[in-house]
Design an enzyme around this catalytic site. Sequence first.
Site, PDB file in Angstrom:
ATOM      1  N   TRP A  98       0.830  -1.210   0.000  1.00 31.02           N
ATOM      2  CA  TRP A  98       0.000   0.000   0.000  1.00 31.02           C
ATOM      3  C   TRP A  98       0.867   1.264   0.000  1.00 31.02           C
ATOM      4  CZ3 TRP A  98      -5.182   0.011   3.126  1.00 31.02           C
ATOM      5  CH2 TRP A  98      -6.012  -1.007   2.637  1.00 31.02           C
ATOM      6  N   ASP A 114       3.847  -1.015  11.173  1.00 32.17           N
ATOM      7  CA  ASP A 114       3.458  -2.408  11.358  1.00 32.17           C
ATOM      8  C   ASP A 114       4.270  -3.025  12.495  1.00 32.17           C
ATOM      9  OD1 ASP A 114       1.768  -4.440   9.335  1.00 32.17           O
ATOM     10  OD2 ASP A 114       3.127  -5.458  10.718  1.00 32.17           O
ATOM     11  N   ASP A 130       3.877  -1.286  17.454  1.00 33.04           N
ATOM     12  CA  ASP A 130       2.546  -1.778  17.782  1.00 33.04           C
ATOM     13  C   ASP A 130       1.633  -0.573  17.949  1.00 33.04           C
ATOM     14  OD1 ASP A 130       0.221  -2.819  18.830  1.00 33.04           O
ATOM     15  OD2 ASP A 130       1.207  -4.063  20.340  1.00 33.04           O
ATOM     16  N   ASP A 154      -4.977  -1.362   7.295  1.00 35.76           N
ATOM     17  CA  ASP A 154      -5.091  -2.765   6.918  1.00 35.76           C
ATOM     18  C   ASP A 154      -4.806  -3.624   8.143  1.00 35.76           C
ATOM     19  OD1 ASP A 154      -5.742  -4.577   4.921  1.00 35.76           O
ATOM     20  OD2 ASP A 154      -3.667  -4.946   4.370  1.00 35.76           O
ATOM     21  N   LYS A 194      -9.933  -1.837   6.495  1.00 39.96           N
ATOM     22  CA  LYS A 194     -10.452  -3.177   6.277  1.00 39.96           C
ATOM     23  C   LYS A 194     -11.368  -3.573   7.426  1.00 39.96           C
ATOM     24  CE  LYS A 194      -7.605  -6.426   7.018  1.00 39.96           C
ATOM     25  NZ  LYS A 194      -6.255  -6.817   6.663  1.00 39.96           N
TER      26      LYS A 194
END
Length: 241
Positions: A98, A114, A130, A154, A194
């Site tokens: 992305w 991520d 995190d 996501d 998402k």
Amino acid sequence: MSEEDGEERRRRRSGPVTKGGDQRAAKQFRERVKTARGRKYSSKLWLERQLNDPYVKMAQMEGYRSRAAYKLKELDDKFKFLKPGARVADLGAAPGGWVQIALKRGASHVVGVDLLEMDPIDGAIMMTLDFTEEGAPDKVKEALGGPADVIMSDLAPWTTGHKSTDHLRIMGLVEAAADFAFDTLKPGGAFVAKVFQGGAEDELLAKLKSRFEKVRHWKPQSSRSESSETYLVALNFKREG
């Protein structure tokens, strides 16, 4: 992290894929998958699916880090939220597909976040973090360096197989990402996330509709038909008051 991409991310480090591909090598690899001793049946099925997935092959040919790049590409083709010069945060970014699309569409400042370590991408800030930890959203805001034009999520937890528990975990991440969007977006900005199992819950959906002019659910063609994932797109953010 996509439900359908989670297995891929558990199996390999994030990083660029090589372009091209040799069909004979793929065929030979398929044969090894069929005969490998000690390999779980689910792993064999996943590997065979990857070998035959047209989006996996396209990602390899076009230099994207994952097939998920095409989901964002389709979403932006339909809703047109990525603008030249945009400031973008990608939550749950690994392995970086992305981020690659956001940069290709003209974003000037992109932050990818991520839990998994990611290889660098030229023109982006990649953070191993995190997002749910205390203080993590502030670190992302600092890396953004100003109000965002687009917040993309996501995010998805590792699933337990218990449907109710997994749904609560997933919705908790979506809500955390939405709260970050409320606190970070500039007027007119967009939030893309998402969601699973029928989309966003009524309370979150009502909150989003009160802060954005347009809120839609949409499933890209590149999202596998057997996956329960869909995407929530909220456009034209409105500041309170």
